[in-house]
Write a protein that holds these residues in place. Sequence first.
Motif, PDB file in Angstrom:
ATOM      1  N   ASP A  52      34.046 -26.127 -16.687  1.00 49.41           N
ATOM      2  CA  ASP A  52      33.524 -24.781 -16.425  1.00 49.41           C
ATOM      3  C   ASP A  52      34.030 -24.240 -15.091  1.00 49.41           C
ATOM      4  O   ASP A  52      34.330 -23.048 -14.968  1.00 49.41           O
ATOM      5  N   GLU A  53      34.143 -25.105 -14.088  1.00 52.86           N
ATOM      6  CA  GLU A  53      34.697 -24.675 -12.800  1.00 52.86           C
ATOM      7  C   GLU A  53      36.179 -24.340 -12.921  1.00 52.86           C
ATOM      8  O   GLU A  53      36.663 -23.402 -12.283  1.00 52.86           O
ATOM      9  N   VAL A  54      36.890 -25.080 -13.757  1.00 49.63           N
ATOM     10  CA  VAL A  54      38.299 -24.776 -13.987  1.00 49.63           C
ATOM     11  C   VAL A  54      38.411 -23.419 -14.688  1.00 49.63           C
ATOM     12  O   VAL A  54      39.239 -22.586 -14.323  1.00 49.63           O
ATOM     13  N   ALA A  55      37.551 -23.182 -15.675  1.00 50.20           N
ATOM     14  CA  ALA A  55      37.540 -21.884 -16.364  1.00 50.20           C
ATOM     15  C   ALA A  55      37.213 -20.758 -15.373  1.00 50.20           C
ATOM     16  O   ALA A  55      37.806 -19.672 -15.453  1.00 50.20           O
ATOM     17  N   ASP A  56      36.308 -21.009 -14.441  1.00 49.55           N
ATOM     18  CA  ASP A  56      35.983 -20.000 -13.426  1.00 49.55           C
ATOM     19  C   ASP A  56      37.187 -19.698 -12.535  1.00 49.55           C
ATOM     20  O   ASP A  56      37.437 -18.538 -12.183  1.00 49.55           O
ATOM     21  N   LEU A  57      37.946 -20.730 -12.168  1.00 51.77           N
ATOM     22  CA  LEU A  57      39.166 -20.513 -11.387  1.00 51.77           C
ATOM     23  C   LEU A  57      40.149 -19.633 -12.158  1.00 51.77           C
ATOM     24  O   LEU A  57      40.754 -18.710 -11.587  1.00 51.77           O
ATOM     25  N   LEU A  58      40.287 -19.917 -13.431  1.00 53.93           N
ATOM     26  CA  LEU A  58      41.175 -19.117 -14.274  1.00 53.93           C
ATOM     27  C   LEU A  58      40.652 -17.687 -14.387  1.00 53.93           C
ATOM     28  O   LEU A  58      41.408 -16.728 -14.220  1.00 53.93           O
ATOM     29  N   ARG A  59      39.386 -17.550 -14.615  1.00 51.70           N
ATOM     30  CA  ARG A  59      38.742 -16.233 -14.742  1.00 51.70           C
ATOM     31  C   ARG A  59      38.898 -15.422 -13.452  1.00 51.70           C
ATOM     32  O   ARG A  59      39.170 -14.228 -13.491  1.00 51.70           O
ATOM     33  N   ASP A  60      38.755 -16.084 -12.305  1.00 47.59           N
ATOM     34  CA  ASP A  60      38.832 -15.411 -11.013  1.00 47.59           C
ATOM     35  C   ASP A  60      40.253 -14.960 -10.649  1.00 47.59           C
ATOM     36  O   ASP A  60      40.418 -14.126  -9.763  1.00 47.59           O
ATOM     37  N   THR A  61      41.250 -15.506 -11.317  1.00 45.56           N
ATOM     38  CA  THR A  61      42.635 -15.113 -11.054  1.00 45.56           C
ATOM     39  C   THR A  61      42.820 -13.615 -11.272  1.00 45.56           C
ATOM     40  O   THR A  61      43.474 -12.939 -10.483  1.00 45.56           O
ATOM     41  N   ASP A  62      42.243 -13.088 -12.345  1.00 46.02           N
ATOM     42  CA  ASP A  62      42.240 -11.648 -12.629  1.00 46.02           C
ATOM     43  C   ASP A  62      41.071 -11.385 -13.568  1.00 46.02           C
ATOM     44  O   ASP A  62      41.214 -11.495 -14.792  1.00 46.02           O
ATOM     45  N   PRO A  63      39.899 -11.065 -13.008  1.00 46.27           N
ATOM     46  CA  PRO A  63      38.701 -10.881 -13.832  1.00 46.27           C
ATOM     47  C   PRO A  63      38.840  -9.818 -14.923  1.00 46.27           C
ATOM     48  O   PRO A  63      38.150  -9.868 -15.934  1.00 46.27           O
ATOM     49  N   GLY A  64      39.757  -8.880 -14.767  1.00 50.16           N
ATOM     50  CA  GLY A  64      39.934  -7.832 -15.766  1.00 50.16           C
ATOM     51  C   GLY A  64      41.039  -8.096 -16.768  1.00 50.16           C
ATOM     52  O   GLY A  64      41.359  -7.231 -17.583  1.00 50.16           O
ATOM     53  N   ALA A  65      41.610  -9.297 -16.740  1.00 47.07           N
ATOM     54  CA  ALA A  65      42.740  -9.609 -17.625  1.00 47.07           C
ATOM     55  C   ALA A  65      42.313  -9.629 -19.089  1.00 47.07           C
ATOM     56  O   ALA A  65      41.220 -10.087 -19.427  1.00 47.07           O
TER      57      ALA A  65
END
Length: 169
Positions: free
Chosen positions: A29-42
Amino acid sequence: MSYFAAAVVRGRSGWAATELDLHDAADVDEVADLLRDTDPGADVSLMFVESDDAYLVVMRLDEGEDLRIFGSDSAFADESRLGKLLLSDVEVPVVEIDEAEPTDDDEDRPAADPAADPVGDADLLADLGVSAHKLLALCATDGLLPADVTAEVCQAIGCGDEVEELRES
């Protein structure tokens, strides 16, 4: 253990790639958050994690939701902390190797290696132009390293230049 983790996101202005550090992540889940935070609007967020020139994990978020994961070999979860972190909750593939339908582009590829034990959603890139069969075949092709598979997949989906630039930086 050496690894390379690239977040590749498609937003309004096209594809962008960023290298991520997963050392401090405690769970998937933390890895997914890192990915999500890369561009929250992607619209589409992908992460390619290559480890020890032997394993590849591909993660996908659509509009920041519904994490999908594919791993080239379940042995990765048994052999490293990172593998366990990324693949511990992943179960049998959604598409079995024998069930993956080949496309015209896939006919020149060898069948998947029976020694490999891919896990997760092999079909996670199908709508981007990489069928489950093609992904499985690439992962099982003798002599192709995870970096080679990532490069070929990224070229097929249109973000090859961004990932290549990231590797060179």
